[in-house]
Design an enzyme around this catalytic site. Structure first.
Site, PDB file in Angstrom:
ATOM      1  N   GLY A 243       0.786  -1.230   0.000  1.00 27.79           N
ATOM      2  CA  GLY A 243       0.000   0.000   0.000  1.00 27.79           C
ATOM      3  C   GLY A 243       0.817   1.279   0.000  1.00 27.79           C
ATOM      4  N   GLU A 280       4.719  -6.170   2.030  1.00 29.44           N
ATOM      5  CA  GLU A 280       4.245  -6.653   0.725  1.00 29.44           C
ATOM      6  C   GLU A 280       4.182  -5.514  -0.294  1.00 29.44           C
ATOM      7  OE1 GLU A 280       0.417  -8.385   1.477  1.00 29.44           O
ATOM      8  OE2 GLU A 280       1.208  -9.895   2.851  1.00 29.44           O
ATOM      9  N   GLY A 282       4.139  -3.534  -3.662  1.00 28.93           N
ATOM     10  CA  GLY A 282       3.882  -3.825  -5.073  1.00 28.93           C
ATOM     11  C   GLY A 282       4.197  -2.583  -5.887  1.00 28.93           C
ATOM     12  N   ARG A 283       3.228  -1.679  -5.886  1.00 27.80           N
ATOM     13  CA  ARG A 283       3.322  -0.471  -6.710  1.00 27.80           C
ATOM     14  C   ARG A 283       4.650   0.287  -6.564  1.00 27.80           C
ATOM     15  NH1 ARG A 283      -1.198   2.391  -7.837  1.00 27.80           N
ATOM     16  NH2 ARG A 283      -2.143   1.212  -6.125  1.00 27.80           N
ATOM     17  N   TYR A 323     -10.275   3.702 -11.429  1.00 29.07           N
ATOM     18  CA  TYR A 323     -10.154   4.415 -10.149  1.00 29.07           C
ATOM     19  C   TYR A 323     -10.146   5.936 -10.296  1.00 29.07           C
ATOM     20  CZ  TYR A 323      -7.663   0.004  -8.913  1.00 29.07           C
ATOM     21  OH  TYR A 323      -7.276  -1.284  -8.716  1.00 29.07           O
ATOM     22  N   CYS A 348     -14.472   1.918 -27.111  1.00 32.94           N
ATOM     23  CA  CYS A 348     -15.823   2.462 -27.180  1.00 32.94           C
ATOM     24  C   CYS A 348     -16.451   2.575 -25.790  1.00 32.94           C
ATOM     25  CB  CYS A 348     -16.673   1.609 -28.110  1.00 32.94           C
ATOM     26  SG  CYS A 348     -16.023   1.658 -29.771  1.00 32.94           S
ATOM     27  N   GLU A 349     -15.866   3.381 -24.972  1.00 35.47           N
ATOM     28  CA  GLU A 349     -16.359   3.675 -23.624  1.00 35.47           C
ATOM     29  C   GLU A 349     -15.966   5.118 -23.330  1.00 35.47           C
ATOM     30  OE1 GLU A 349     -17.937   1.590 -21.547  1.00 35.47           O
ATOM     31  OE2 GLU A 349     -17.603  -0.292 -22.620  1.00 35.47           O
ATOM     32  N   TYR A 375       0.153  -2.329 -12.086  1.00 36.82           N
ATOM     33  CA  TYR A 375      -1.281  -2.402 -12.394  1.00 36.82           C
ATOM     34  C   TYR A 375      -1.573  -1.838 -13.788  1.00 36.82           C
ATOM     35  CZ  TYR A 375      -1.083  -3.269  -7.423  1.00 36.82           C
ATOM     36  OH  TYR A 375      -0.745  -3.778  -6.199  1.00 36.82           O
TER      37      TYR A 375
HETATM   38  C1  PLP Z   1      -2.822  -8.257   0.370  1.00 34.78           C
HETATM   39  C2  PLP Z   1      -2.108  -7.262  -0.481  1.00 34.78           C
HETATM   40  N1  PLP Z   1      -0.792  -7.068  -0.275  1.00 34.78           N
HETATM   41  C3  PLP Z   1      -0.087  -6.188  -1.022  1.00 34.78           C
HETATM   42  C4  PLP Z   1      -0.692  -5.456  -2.020  1.00 34.78           C
HETATM   43  C5  PLP Z   1       0.153  -4.512  -2.815  1.00 34.78           C
HETATM   44  O1  PLP Z   1      -0.285  -3.197  -2.688  1.00 34.78           O
HETATM   45  P1  PLP Z   1       0.553  -2.032  -3.331  1.00 34.78           P
HETATM   46  O2  PLP Z   1       0.801  -2.367  -4.744  1.00 34.78           O
HETATM   47  O3  PLP Z   1      -0.319  -0.849  -3.156  1.00 34.78           O
HETATM   48  O4  PLP Z   1       1.831  -1.943  -2.540  1.00 34.78           O
HETATM   49  C6  PLP Z   1      -2.061  -5.615  -2.259  1.00 34.78           C
HETATM   50  C7  PLP Z   1      -2.722  -4.829  -3.312  1.00 34.78           C
HETATM   51  O5  PLP Z   1      -3.844  -4.961  -3.667  1.00 34.78           O
HETATM   52  C8  PLP Z   1      -2.787  -6.552  -1.470  1.00 34.78           C
HETATM   53  O6  PLP Z   1      -4.092  -6.743  -1.667  1.00 34.78           O
END
Ligand code: PLP
Length: 418
Positions: A243, A280, A282-283, A323, A348-349, A375
């Protein structure tokens, strides 16, 4: 310097090489994603550095971008994986992530996915409900195994982000409500031959700009971890989730390393320094490394709008439509100029709209859509008969791999077979 930048003349670069040169060298048609692996490496290394000697695992959220080049790179740097499906689990393992560095989240895991996770002996299946604990127990009993599980706690926290990316409030489908956690402990401890509670996790949503909400969510589970320890219950790790936000050009965010440092401090202050810390991300690892390059098909001027029409649309990058997210759209060969265009795709949206952007007096041949490494491709679709885009992976200014679009013929053949 890794990542996206512009030189004094305004040309766009990924690392040492202009994006135009990379595009031409790749030979791939637009729309195409280009990623700078050096930028991903730099961010991962900074985060790891901020965690220092504290026992830790950065479990990369594979959903952000599942490209083998990226997952292999991160595995090579010692990162693990946060996976949410049987597909991501297998991909992470085949990309070289050791099973004991994989956590599996997801609110509706199938029995097949649970069986695979148990058989692989991953670090933990992160359970999201009391019912799921029963299903896992039944699968472990049926196969005569012991499942390693963690409880994903829903801390009942609202964060300041889009409703579709907030997951930690008590009406969300995610996680076990905090009040129900003690009963879950008891249930798991009651069947030690088939269930082992190894961790506690939390994930409250995406795009946090400061470590404050991350810290608050972390505090809820550190309290639970302490309570469990006081009753001499076992626990191997604590997982504060992902997050971590990035600056898409309209709001500054603190760097990922600041979140890592805050997480480490939470554990130290709680007297839990011996517990393995899992995060965790990601982004924040991959978004800034990537651009989506689109060709300008033309313009369309109406009484109300000056449109810039692209060959990339919401099927290639859905975040703006899904979003209301804003990605900077800029000319490839020069820095944004004063003249604004409403930038739209071919789908087409009405939602296929990247917003209004400063482009300049001339109509560019190509544009770059920035910060598209997370994403982007992973949420792409073939809607409107549009094949998935290609991808180009760059390291230290050189192309190290390409993944071409499957192309139109492939799409037509598959749909005709359907
Ligand atoms: C359980 C969980 N962990 C980690 C992430 C990664 O989130 P982010 O890409 O915002 O760091 C997500 C994103 O949906 C998630 O659902």
């Amino acid at each position: 310097m890794p990542g996206f930048r512009r030189d004094a003349q305004g040309a766009a670069y990924l690392g040492r090489t202009t994006v135009r040169e990379l595009l031409e060298r790749s030979g791939l048609p637009t729309p195409v994603y280009l990623y700078d692996l050096a930028a991903i490496r730099a961010t991962a290394t900074e985060m790891t550095g901020a965690l220092g000697s504290h026992p830790h695992l950065l479990a990369y959220a594979v959903k952000a971008n599942s490209a083998g080049s990226i997952v292999r790179l991160l595995a090579g740097l010692g990162l693990g994986a946060d996976v949410v499906s049987g597909g991501e689990l297998e991909l992470a393992r085949r990309a070289g992530v050791p099973a004991r560095k994989i956590v599996m989240s997801g609110v509706a895991k199938t029995n097949d996915e649970i069986d695979r996770a148990i058989a692989a002996d991953i670090l933990a299946i992160q359970v999201e409900s009391a019912e799921e604990i029963e299903r896992i127990a039944a699968r472990a009993r049926a196969t005569g195994t012991r499942a390693r599980i963690a409880i994903r706690v829903n801390p009942g926290i609202e964060i300041d982000s889009h409703a579709h990316i907030a997951t930690g409030h008590d009406e969300a489908k995610f996680g076990v409500l905090r009040a129900e956690v003690p009963a879950a402990f008891e249930r798991i401890d009651g069947e030690p031959e088939h269930l082992a509670l190894v961790g506690l996790s939390v994930h409250v949503g995406s795009m946090m700009a400061t470590p404050e909400p991350y810290r608050n969510a972390a505090l809820t589970i550190t309290e639970l971890a302490r309570a469990r320890r006081q009753k001499s219950g076992s626990l191997e790790y604590i997982d504060f989730g992902g997050g971590i936000g990035i600056d898409y050009g309209n709001a500054p965010c603190e760097p990922p390393a600041a979140f890592a440092a805050a997480a480490r401090t939470v554990l130290r202050d709680a007297g839990l320094s011996d517990l393995m810390l899992v995060m965790e991300p990601g982004r924040c690892l991959v978004a800034p490394s990537g651009v989506l390059v689109a060709k300008v098909v033309g313009t369309k001027v109406t009484a109300r709008n000056r449109f810039l029409l692209l060959d990339a649309g919401m099927n290639d990058l859905v975040r703006p439509a899904l979003y209301g997210a804003r990605h900077r759209v800029e000319p490839l060969d020069w820095a944004p100029g004063a003249t604004e265009y409403r930038v739209v795709g071919p789908v087409c949206e009405s939602a296929d709209d990247f917003g209004t952007h400063a482009i300049g007096d001339r109509v560019p041949e190509y544009v770059v859509i920035r910060d598209a490494g997370a994403y982007g491709f992973s949420m792409a679709s073939e809607y409107n008969g549009r094949p998935l885009p290609g991808e180009v992976f760059v390291d230290d200014g050189a192309i190290v791999s390409v993944s071409p679009s499957p192309g139109r013929e492939d799409w037509i053949a598959r749909r005709l077979r359907a």
